[in-house]
Scaffold this motif. Sequence first.
Motif, PDB file in Angstrom:
ATOM      1  N   ILE A 372     -26.752  -0.949  16.666  1.00 40.26           N
ATOM      2  CA  ILE A 372     -25.562  -2.021  18.191  1.00 40.26           C
ATOM      3  C   ILE A 372     -24.940  -2.391  17.678  1.00 40.26           C
ATOM      4  CG2 ILE A 372     -26.250  -2.518  19.836  1.00 40.26           C
ATOM      5  CD1 ILE A 372     -29.401  -0.959  20.561  1.00 40.26           C
ATOM      6  N   SER A 373     -25.616  -3.181  16.716  1.00 36.06           N
ATOM      7  CA  SER A 373     -24.154  -4.590  16.587  1.00 36.06           C
ATOM      8  C   SER A 373     -23.754  -3.466  15.751  1.00 36.06           C
ATOM      9  CB  SER A 373     -25.450  -5.603  15.455  1.00 36.06           C
ATOM     10  OG  SER A 373     -25.866  -5.904  15.765  1.00 36.06           O
ATOM     11  N   GLY A 376     -20.090  -2.411  18.306  1.00 34.96           N
ATOM     12  CA  GLY A 376     -19.356  -3.783  18.282  1.00 34.96           C
ATOM     13  C   GLY A 376     -19.041  -4.349  17.371  1.00 34.96           C
ATOM     14  N   GLU A 380     -16.753  -9.092  18.285  1.00 34.75           N
ATOM     15  CA  GLU A 380     -16.468 -10.690  17.271  1.00 34.75           C
ATOM     16  C   GLU A 380     -15.402 -11.287  16.341  1.00 34.75           C
ATOM     17  OE1 GLU A 380     -19.722 -14.080  15.194  1.00 34.75           O
ATOM     18  OE2 GLU A 380     -20.266 -11.619  15.756  1.00 34.75           O
ATOM     19  N   ARG A 396     -23.884 -15.248  20.915  1.00 37.30           N
ATOM     20  CA  ARG A 396     -24.390 -15.158  20.241  1.00 37.30           C
ATOM     21  C   ARG A 396     -25.783 -16.233  20.557  1.00 37.30           C
ATOM     22  NH1 ARG A 396     -24.503 -10.762  16.789  1.00 37.30           N
ATOM     23  NH2 ARG A 396     -22.655 -10.178  15.834  1.00 37.30           N
ATOM     24  N   ALA A 427     -30.259  -7.539  20.150  1.00 36.66           N
ATOM     25  CA  ALA A 427     -29.311  -7.334  19.473  1.00 36.66           C
ATOM     26  C   ALA A 427     -28.457  -6.653  20.784  1.00 36.66           C
ATOM     27  CB  ALA A 427     -29.591  -6.020  19.099  1.00 36.66           C
ATOM     28  N   THR A 430     -26.976  -8.722  22.827  1.00 43.30           N
ATOM     29  CA  THR A 430     -25.350  -9.280  22.486  1.00 43.30           C
ATOM     30  C   THR A 430     -24.056  -9.207  22.915  1.00 43.30           C
ATOM     31  OG1 THR A 430     -27.094 -11.281  21.102  1.00 43.30           O
ATOM     32  CG2 THR A 430     -25.076 -11.348  20.595  1.00 43.30           C
ATOM     33  N   SER A 431     -24.895  -7.507  22.228  1.00 43.70           N
ATOM     34  CA  SER A 431     -23.767  -6.844  22.831  1.00 43.70           C
ATOM     35  C   SER A 431     -22.808  -6.420  23.586  1.00 43.70           C
ATOM     36  CB  SER A 431     -24.407  -5.836  21.744  1.00 43.70           C
ATOM     37  OG  SER A 431     -24.327  -5.367  21.102  1.00 43.70           O
ATOM     38  N   LEU A 434     -20.563  -9.725  24.767  1.00 39.09           N
ATOM     39  CA  LEU A 434     -19.974  -9.968  23.363  1.00 39.09           C
ATOM     40  C   LEU A 434     -18.573  -8.823  23.981  1.00 39.09           C
ATOM     41  CD1 LEU A 434     -21.260  -9.724  19.950  1.00 39.09           C
ATOM     42  CD2 LEU A 434     -19.863 -11.272  20.668  1.00 39.09           C
ATOM     43  N   PHE A 435     -18.934  -7.100  24.444  1.00 43.43           N
ATOM     44  CA  PHE A 435     -17.877  -6.448  25.715  1.00 43.43           C
ATOM     45  C   PHE A 435     -17.169  -7.277  26.351  1.00 43.43           C
ATOM     46  CE2 PHE A 435     -17.138  -3.036  27.378  1.00 43.43           C
ATOM     47  CZ  PHE A 435     -16.058  -2.265  26.624  1.00 43.43           C
TER      48      PHE A 435
END
Length: 455
Positions: A372-373, A376, A380, A396, A427, A430-431, A434-435
């Motif tokens: 998953i990390s 994407g 980052e 994060r 995870a 976080t993704s 981030l998106f």
Amino acid sequence: MEKLKPVSRNMLSKWSSSEDSLVRVFRNSSWLFSAKGVGAILSIFYLAILTRTLGVAGFGEFMVIVGAIQVLTAVLKLQTWQAVVQYGVPYLLAGQHQAFRKLSAQNFWIEFLGGLAACGALWLMLPYGASQFGWSNTTEQAIMGYGVIVFLSVRSTPTGILRAQDRFGGNAFGDAIIPIVRFAGALVLFVTAPSMTGFLIVWGLSEFVSFVVMWLMVWQHHDSVHPLRDDAAITIVPPSRQEFVAFLLFTNLAYLVSVIRERLVVVIVGFFVGPSAAGLFRLADQIANSLNRLAEVFARPLFAELSRLFAIGQSRESRALFWRSLRVSAISGGVLFIGLLLLGKNIIALISGPEYLAAYPILLLLGAATIISLAGLGLEPLLQAAGRARNALIARVAGLIALGLLLAVFLPTFGTIGAAWVMLISAILTSIILFVSSRAAIREPQHRKPDPRIA
């Protein structure tokens, strides 16, 4: 066949000389992948020696030690390579090599002083770990020696210098030294007298040799100049102290969060569930982490390339590069997870033996979290290169807070499998953040400073 040879040569020539952004990323990634490929192959062998000679509990204890050292490194020894790339690339583009060397020296001392602070922290904390696990004086001394070598080996700054100069081959060679030394040392221990102290000595030696090789690669060539567009004229305004410190702080906090997520969970499992549980968890994490290393191989050149595009004002190209990299990483992640699902049990049995097969469900969950990390991974680097490192940090930190809260609930009830579920949930969260944080940068990336970079 004769007709194919010129075609092959022509394709290789285009590959080596192309200035297409994604090709540049893949070309630089290929250097890092060669090092990671060597590391992945050799790590299978030295991981097998570790797990089979130390046993489940001994392996777990060893990984608790290594994980604790890495967490201390992330907390106190600042990673400087991103700052060297972020602020050094414009200097190189403008041919200001003296300013680049001054920036590099500044980052060297920042990293070294952080290492000294980490040495002091380890000296204060070591007695508590020794009482928890019953370590002998010899083991304590080996842990202290290993920590000092890791802390004082300044490797992040030369990494940044090599990446800023587009010399990923030298960077790859320095990275490849670590698994080579570990494999050779583990092999010697296997045929002599394997022990935790011996493995700690080997692990410390690998860090030291890599440190020496990395700086030799830096000194081999003093300066490299990035190609500029004919119509580009770049005027450099050095970053203010506030801007530099803020970037260093945000990128290091983001790195700290990722290390805590990757390493501290193993330490927590070891302390609260036991060394055997930590051994199973770490074995699964080590295999899943090999996928994460593939992500790093792609993400680090991607960050350097995005920094270059932002420095010369090519915002449209940076957006196109991001979307192309996102498609590549998403497809790669899906293929890797299918492979893990089909071959995971066989990999565990081959490396460590049937007594470690209980790690398979943990491996699937940690592998899913890593993939998953991976899907994407461009988010980052995009935020950091666009001067939005704070947004990456917020994502994060949010994931880390969720990790800590969920661990407090899941770990006492479900043990190691609960910890693996927590890693997966963290995870995903976080993704998503981030998106969402990247939407503005994707729509219209901003330069690190509004105007002075481009004249």
